[in-house]
Design a protein around this motif. Structure first.
Motif, PDB file in Angstrom:
ATOM      1  N   SER A  73       5.859  11.860  31.743  1.00 35.79           N
ATOM      2  CA  SER A  73       6.039  10.609  31.213  1.00 35.79           C
ATOM      3  C   SER A  73       6.738   9.607  32.412  1.00 35.79           C
ATOM      4  N   SER A  74       7.787  10.446  32.897  1.00 35.84           N
ATOM      5  CA  SER A  74       8.629   9.470  33.998  1.00 35.84           C
ATOM      6  C   SER A  74       7.830   9.426  35.299  1.00 35.84           C
ATOM      7  N   GLU A  75       7.366  10.344  35.751  1.00 36.26           N
ATOM      8  CA  GLU A  75       6.911  10.285  37.147  1.00 36.26           C
ATOM      9  C   GLU A  75       5.290   9.786  36.977  1.00 36.26           C
ATOM     10  N   PHE A  76       4.627  10.360  36.159  1.00 35.74           N
ATOM     11  CA  PHE A  76       3.118  10.074  36.043  1.00 35.74           C
ATOM     12  C   PHE A  76       2.862   9.144  34.798  1.00 35.74           C
ATOM     13  N   PRO A  77       3.319   8.113  34.705  1.00 38.09           N
ATOM     14  CA  PRO A  77       3.090   7.390  33.431  1.00 38.09           C
ATOM     15  C   PRO A  77       1.559   7.093  32.881  1.00 38.09           C
ATOM     16  N   ASP A  78       0.616   7.271  33.987  1.00 36.95           N
ATOM     17  CA  ASP A  78      -0.761   7.049  33.507  1.00 36.95           C
ATOM     18  C   ASP A  78      -1.611   8.220  33.025  1.00 36.95           C
ATOM     19  N   ILE A  79      -0.708   9.491  33.232  1.00 31.11           N
ATOM     20  CA  ILE A  79      -1.188  10.711  32.653  1.00 31.11           C
ATOM     21  C   ILE A  79      -0.803  10.843  31.320  1.00 31.11           C
ATOM     22  N   LYS A  80      -1.471  11.122  30.263  1.00 28.43           N
ATOM     23  CA  LYS A  80      -1.352  11.533  28.816  1.00 28.43           C
ATOM     24  C   LYS A  80      -1.120  12.818  28.610  1.00 28.43           C
ATOM     25  N   VAL A  81       0.007  12.954  27.741  1.00 24.14           N
ATOM     26  CA  VAL A  81       0.518  14.470  27.401  1.00 24.14           C
ATOM     27  C   VAL A  81      -0.093  14.733  25.882  1.00 24.14           C
ATOM     28  N   ILE A  82      -0.599  15.741  25.563  1.00 23.84           N
ATOM     29  CA  ILE A  82      -0.768  16.242  24.182  1.00 23.84           C
ATOM     30  C   ILE A  82      -0.198  17.567  24.077  1.00 23.84           C
ATOM     31  N   VAL A  83       0.492  17.668  23.022  1.00 23.91           N
ATOM     32  CA  VAL A  83       1.239  19.194  22.760  1.00 23.91           C
ATOM     33  C   VAL A  83       0.237  19.870  21.897  1.00 23.91           C
ATOM     34  N   LEU A  84      -0.061  21.260  22.067  1.00 25.39           N
ATOM     35  CA  LEU A  84      -0.727  22.114  21.400  1.00 25.39           C
ATOM     36  C   LEU A  84       0.169  23.316  21.354  1.00 25.39           C
ATOM     37  N   SER A  85       0.676  23.424  19.944  1.00 28.22           N
ATOM     38  CA  SER A  85       1.984  24.600  19.861  1.00 28.22           C
ATOM     39  C   SER A  85       1.589  25.052  18.316  1.00 28.22           C
ATOM     40  N   MET A  86       2.554  26.193  18.330  1.00 30.57           N
ATOM     41  CA  MET A  86       2.820  26.813  17.048  1.00 30.57           C
ATOM     42  C   MET A  86       3.803  26.070  16.309  1.00 30.57           C
ATOM     43  N   ASP A 112     -13.002  20.761  16.216  1.00 28.87           N
ATOM     44  CA  ASP A 112     -13.257  19.258  16.140  1.00 28.87           C
ATOM     45  C   ASP A 112     -12.428  18.357  16.154  1.00 28.87           C
ATOM     46  N   GLU A 113     -11.167  18.804  15.593  1.00 31.13           N
ATOM     47  CA  GLU A 113     -10.095  17.637  15.656  1.00 31.13           C
ATOM     48  C   GLU A 113      -9.369  17.903  16.762  1.00 31.13           C
ATOM     49  N   LEU A 114      -9.378  18.980  17.499  1.00 29.34           N
ATOM     50  CA  LEU A 114      -8.734  19.037  18.835  1.00 29.34           C
ATOM     51  C   LEU A 114      -9.547  18.374  19.850  1.00 29.34           C
ATOM     52  N   VAL A 115     -10.977  18.272  19.684  1.00 31.73           N
ATOM     53  CA  VAL A 115     -11.849  17.354  20.628  1.00 31.73           C
ATOM     54  C   VAL A 115     -11.783  15.812  20.337  1.00 31.73           C
ATOM     55  N   PHE A 116     -11.565  15.568  18.985  1.00 31.89           N
ATOM     56  CA  PHE A 116     -11.309  14.129  18.575  1.00 31.89           C
ATOM     57  C   PHE A 116     -10.147  13.623  19.166  1.00 31.89           C
ATOM     58  N   CYS A 117      -8.781  14.448  18.888  1.00 29.35           N
ATOM     59  CA  CYS A 117      -7.689  14.106  19.513  1.00 29.35           C
ATOM     60  C   CYS A 117      -7.505  13.703  20.925  1.00 29.35           C
ATOM     61  N   ILE A 118      -8.381  14.679  21.893  1.00 32.98           N
ATOM     62  CA  ILE A 118      -8.409  14.635  23.278  1.00 32.98           C
ATOM     63  C   ILE A 118      -8.986  13.296  23.601  1.00 32.98           C
ATOM     64  N   ASN A 119     -10.013  12.861  23.058  1.00 27.96           N
ATOM     65  CA  ASN A 119     -10.931  11.698  23.251  1.00 27.96           C
ATOM     66  C   ASN A 119     -10.164  10.486  22.778  1.00 27.96           C
ATOM     67  N   HIS A 120      -9.662  10.535  21.684  1.00 27.07           N
ATOM     68  CA  HIS A 120      -8.735   9.502  21.025  1.00 27.07           C
ATOM     69  C   HIS A 120      -7.789   9.282  22.087  1.00 27.07           C
ATOM     70  N   VAL A 121      -6.995  10.128  22.370  1.00 22.48           N
ATOM     71  CA  VAL A 121      -5.405   9.660  23.489  1.00 22.48           C
ATOM     72  C   VAL A 121      -6.172   9.239  24.805  1.00 22.48           C
ATOM     73  N   ALA A 122      -7.283   9.931  25.180  1.00 21.75           N
ATOM     74  CA  ALA A 122      -7.849   9.445  26.549  1.00 21.75           C
ATOM     75  C   ALA A 122      -8.151   8.035  26.451  1.00 21.75           C
ATOM     76  N   LYS A 123      -8.526   7.370  25.291  1.00 23.30           N
ATOM     77  CA  LYS A 123      -8.780   6.156  25.154  1.00 23.30           C
ATOM     78  C   LYS A 123      -7.759   5.110  24.928  1.00 23.30           C
ATOM     79  N   GLY A 124      -6.582   5.942  25.123  1.00 23.71           N
ATOM     80  CA  GLY A 124      -5.162   4.856  24.956  1.00 23.71           C
ATOM     81  C   GLY A 124      -4.551   5.038  23.402  1.00 23.71           C
ATOM     82  N   GLY A 125      -5.034   6.008  22.497  1.00 25.86           N
ATOM     83  CA  GLY A 125      -4.607   6.106  21.012  1.00 25.86           C
ATOM     84  C   GLY A 125      -3.439   7.032  21.148  1.00 25.86           C
ATOM     85  N   ARG A 126      -2.850   7.542  20.163  1.00 25.68           N
ATOM     86  CA  ARG A 126      -1.957   8.405  19.579  1.00 25.68           C
ATOM     87  C   ARG A 126      -2.272   9.127  18.701  1.00 25.68           C
TER      88      ARG A 126
END
Length: 219
Positions: A73-86, A112-126
């Protein structure tokens, strides 16, 4: 739909390979690299790799995901991070978003929710996965529906002076401050406080305050 380039960060090889297969089965996803920890991910980014999404676990032995989120987030602000965790506790979720994550998923999330999340975040969402979102909603509902057990002060034989002192204790005043406010000696206030503790069966003042709140004696 435009192609989404993904950097996958996961220290369990079997999980990582499974995730890679799942992601690459999507027509618009491309896993440009998959690495073992946050340090390897940062090295690739510094060497010029430009993914749209970093999909990362949190709990990794070397350079964990939380630190990776902060660095990306600090060094590459254009790259979006998604957490996938237990990890599904509120502290990890809040800290991840605070550090700059754009999405948070638990590992039992449906494909399908994982796919939706990635597409949504890639478009600028959270995005916060449905399971965690509904947990938070339910907690809010439970808090709103909570009503204390209302006790009648007379049942505890509490005097008006004791109730007055209880209210001031609930406001955080010390014995000395209460004595000055009510024009009583400090010893008298201490006596009333001890009576309150004895009558409510509390161990100490914090326990007394908790008892009073739970039983509607304090708001």
């Amino acid at each position: 739909m435009s192609e989404v380039h993904i950097l996958l960060v996961e220290d369990h090889l079997v999980v990582r390979n499974g995730m890679k297969l799942l992601l690459e089965a999507q027509p618009n996803f491309s896993v440009v690299a998959d690495v073992n920890n946050g340090s390897e991910a940062l090295e690739m980014l510094k060497d010029g790799l430009k993914p749209d999404i970093v999909l990362t676990d949190l709990n990794m032995k070397e350079f964990d995901g939380m630190l990776l989120i902060e660095q990306v987030s600090s060094e590459f602000p254009d790259i979006k991070v998604i957490v996938l965790s237990m990890m599904d506790c509120e502290q990890h979720v809040s800290k991840s978003f605070e550090n700059g994550a754009k999405g948070y998923l638990v590992k039992n999330v449906a494909a399908d929710e994982l796919v939706f999340c990635i597409n949504h975040v890639a478009k600028g969402g959270r995005y916060l996965c449905e399971e965690l979102s509904m947990n938070y909603v339910q907690k809010s509902i439970d808090r709103n529906h909570y009503t204390p057990n209302l006790l009648d002060p007379q049942a505890l034989e509490l005097t008006s002076r004791e109730l007055e002192i209880l209210e001031l204790l609930g406001e955080g005043l010390t014995n000395l401050e209460i004595s000055k406010k009510l024009f009583l000696s400090k010893r008298t206030v201490e006596g009333h406080r001890q009576n309150l503790i004895d009558k409510t069966g509390s161990k100490n003042t914090p326990a007394l305050i908790k008892f009073a709140v739970l039983n509607g004696l304090l708001r």
